[in-house]
Design an enzyme around this catalytic site. Structure first.
Site, mmCIF file in Angstrom:
data_model
loop_
_atom_site.group_PDB
_atom_site.id
_atom_site.type_symbol
_atom_site.label_atom_id
_atom_site.label_comp_id
_atom_site.label_asym_id
_atom_site.label_seq_id
_atom_site.Cartn_x
_atom_site.Cartn_y
_atom_site.Cartn_z
ATOM 1 N N LEU A 157 46.681 42.557 43.760
ATOM 2 C CA LEU A 157 45.306 42.514 44.259
ATOM 3 C C LEU A 157 44.356 43.273 43.336
ATOM 4 O O LEU A 157 43.468 43.994 43.795
ATOM 5 C CB LEU A 157 45.223 43.066 45.689
ATOM 6 C CG LEU A 157 46.008 42.301 46.765
ATOM 7 C CD1 LEU A 157 45.878 42.992 48.109
ATOM 8 C CD2 LEU A 157 45.552 40.857 46.845
ATOM 9 N N CYS A 158 44.563 43.133 42.035
ATOM 10 C CA CYS A 158 43.659 43.777 41.071
ATOM 11 C C CYS A 158 43.264 42.796 39.974
ATOM 12 O O CYS A 158 43.163 43.162 38.803
ATOM 13 C CB CYS A 158 44.279 45.037 40.489
ATOM 14 S SG CYS A 158 45.976 44.873 39.913
ATOM 15 N N GLY A 159 43.064 41.532 40.358
ATOM 16 C CA GLY A 159 42.580 40.533 39.415
ATOM 17 C C GLY A 159 43.591 40.231 38.326
ATOM 18 O O GLY A 159 44.803 40.175 38.562
#
Length: 291
Positions: free
Chosen positions: A89-91
């Site tokens: 969930l950090c691109g």
């Protein structure tokens, strides 16, 4: 049918709104952690830069035979320490590092006997575990608990591997924090310790140092410290970059959720209006039929 459709749309709106609340909360948490991580990396950068200058100047005036960490060998066995996160969930943060590691392995494959990987963070470990890649060591599930003791432990193990000639060259691959939107990937050689080109030329022109107590004792203390500081800086850069990437990714997710809620609300209103219009037509038609 129309009522069932309206009910489904309402459920979907509620689901998206719930997701939006989660992404908004995650963004706020990442922003708070980013501020602390940014303060840490800003504090350590001057120390790391000065350490590099001192060690570079020292290495420029010292022969490669003076210490095992200065010894230059034909780099047939290369190790790359890849810094990624333990969570997603950090691109594209993790994938950018993984792709750079893969590209390095392809580039070096023909000229090296072995290119091995070590992992700091679970994401790269999990990715390369499924592929035929030589893996030396791994450090996972530690982010949020980073201190200099951890960096010192990793640095000592790397220095030991190089001193005992298990590998001929060691690189670190991490993201350098510049802002929440910019985390460029950095590939840096840490062993053997080599002075920057400008310092090497300056060292050739300058005189030698007078060592006290002895050259070997000073190098034994400073060179491992240099490796530990480089690892510590890479850890802090990686943590700040991860939080910056996560904050940006969650902000974009929150905006996308808002846009989706607006579109679904419009669809819901149109469907509701169509259902009301249909019911009115049925009522009017029924009234006309009774006349």
């Amino acid at each position: 049918m129309a009522k069932a459709s309206l009910r489904d749309i309402r459920k979907r709106i509620a689901s998206v709104r719930s997701t939006q609340q989660i992404t908004k909360a995650m963004k706020m948490v990442a922003a708070a952690k980013l501020r602390r991580a940014q303060e840490s990396i800003i504090a350590v950068r001057p120390y790391a830069t000065k350490t590099l200058e001192v060690l570079g100047s020292l290495a420029a005036r010292t022969s490669a035979e003076a210490h095992p960490l200065l010894a230059r060998r034909d780099p047939k066995r290369v190790e790359v320490v890849v810094f990624t996160s333990d969570r997603g969930l950090c691109g594209a943060y993790n994938m950018n590092l993984i792709q750079r590691a893969e590209r390095f392995m392809v580039e070096e494959k023909g000229s090296r006997d072995e290119v091995a990987l070590s992992f700091i963070g679970r994401k790269a470990r999990d990715y390369f575990r499924k592929r035929k890649v030589t893996m030396r060591r791994e450090y996972v599930n530690f982010f949020g608990k980073v201190d200099f003791l951890l960096a010192a432990k990793i640095g000592q193990e790397l220095a030991q591997a190089y001193s005992t000639q298990q590998v001929d060259s060691i690189y670190v691959l991490y993201s350098e924090f510049r802002s929440a939107l910019q985390q460029p990937v950095v590939l840096k050689k840490v062993l053997p310790v080599s002075p920057p080109e400008a310092q090497a030329k300056a060292g050739e022109a300058a005189g030698d140092y007078l060592y006290e107590p002895s050259e070997r004792e000073i190098l034994d203390r400073l060179l491992p410290m240099y490796v530990e500081v480089q690892i510590y800086q890479a850890l802090l850069e990686s943590i700040a970059s991860e939080y910056g990437a996560r904050m940006t990714a969650m902000e974009n997710a929150t905006k996308n959720a808002s846009e989706m809620i607006e579109k679904l609300t419009l669809v819901y209103n149109k469907a509701r209006q169509a259902a009301i219009t249909k019911e009115l037509i049925e009522i009017v038609s029924g009234a006309d039929a009774l006349k």
